[in-house]
Design an enzyme around this catalytic site. Sequence first.
Site, mmCIF file in Angstrom:
data_model
loop_
_atom_site.group_PDB
_atom_site.id
_atom_site.type_symbol
_atom_site.label_atom_id
_atom_site.label_comp_id
_atom_site.label_asym_id
_atom_site.label_seq_id
_atom_site.Cartn_x
_atom_site.Cartn_y
_atom_site.Cartn_z
ATOM 1 C CG PHE A 22 -1.876 -1.157 1.264
ATOM 2 C CD1 PHE A 22 -2.786 -1.357 0.246
ATOM 3 C CD2 PHE A 22 -1.861 -2.054 2.326
ATOM 4 C CE1 PHE A 22 -3.674 -2.421 0.270
ATOM 5 C CE2 PHE A 22 -2.742 -3.120 2.371
ATOM 6 C CZ PHE A 22 -3.650 -3.305 1.337
ATOM 7 C CB ALA A 89 -15.062 -7.511 -0.126
ATOM 8 C CD GLU A 157 -4.602 -13.059 -3.384
ATOM 9 O OE1 GLU A 157 -5.576 -12.763 -2.645
ATOM 10 O OE2 GLU A 157 -4.526 -12.738 -4.583
#
Length: 209
Positions: A22, A89, A157
Site C-alpha cells: 500500500f 470482497a 494469498e
Amino acid sequence: MHQYDRCDVNLHEQRCRYQGFFRIDEYVVSHQLFNGGESKVLSREIFERGDAVAVIPFDPQNNSIVVVEQFRAGVLRSAENPWLIEFIAGMFGQDEAPEQVAVREAKEEANLNLSPEQLIHLTSYFSSPGGTSEQIHLFAAPINSENLGGVYGLDDEGEDIKVHVLTLTDALALVNDGTINNAMTIIGIQWLALNAQQLVNHWNINDLN
C-alpha cells in the site's frame, strides 16, 4: 445541500511518504471555511490502499445471504475476535471493471459462479475518509443458497475463508448483538433489510417468502 465542492479546495502539494504493498501520501491543502475566508495550510496523511468491490449473494426464495468468515489482522489491536463475518470482497486488479471484481472474488472466496449481467450496483461509499481514500462499491447478485458451504481462498494469498449461509433475520440479529462488526457488512445487511424487494423486482423473481 453542500455549500462547497472540490473547486473550493486548494491542493498545494501531494507527495508519497511510504510505498509498499500500500502507499501513504501526504496532502498539503487549504479550503474554504463555512464562515468565510480560507483555512490555514493543512497537512494530512492519507492511506492509499485502492478501491474495493463487495457483493451480497442474496437468495430471495429463502430470504438468505452468503457471508464469509476469515482472520483479519487489523482487529488484533482491540479485544475483539479477529475472525470476522463479512461479505465477499476484494480489491481491483489492473484494468478490471467492478463487476469483474465481484465475479472473480465470488469464485475465489465462496466458489460461487455469478453472472455479471445479474449484478446490481447498490451504493458506493468511502470507508474512512478521514484517513484513507478507499471507496467501496457494493453489489448484489441472485443465488440459490441451498447446499452452499465449504472453505475456500487462494493459498498464495494466505486466504482461509469459510462460507456461511444466514437468513436475513439471523444476519440482522448478528448485527444487533455486535457479532457482525465491520462497516461493509453492516451497511449491506441494513440496505438489504430495507430494500430487498427492489432486488426481487429487478431480477423479475417471485415475491419474497
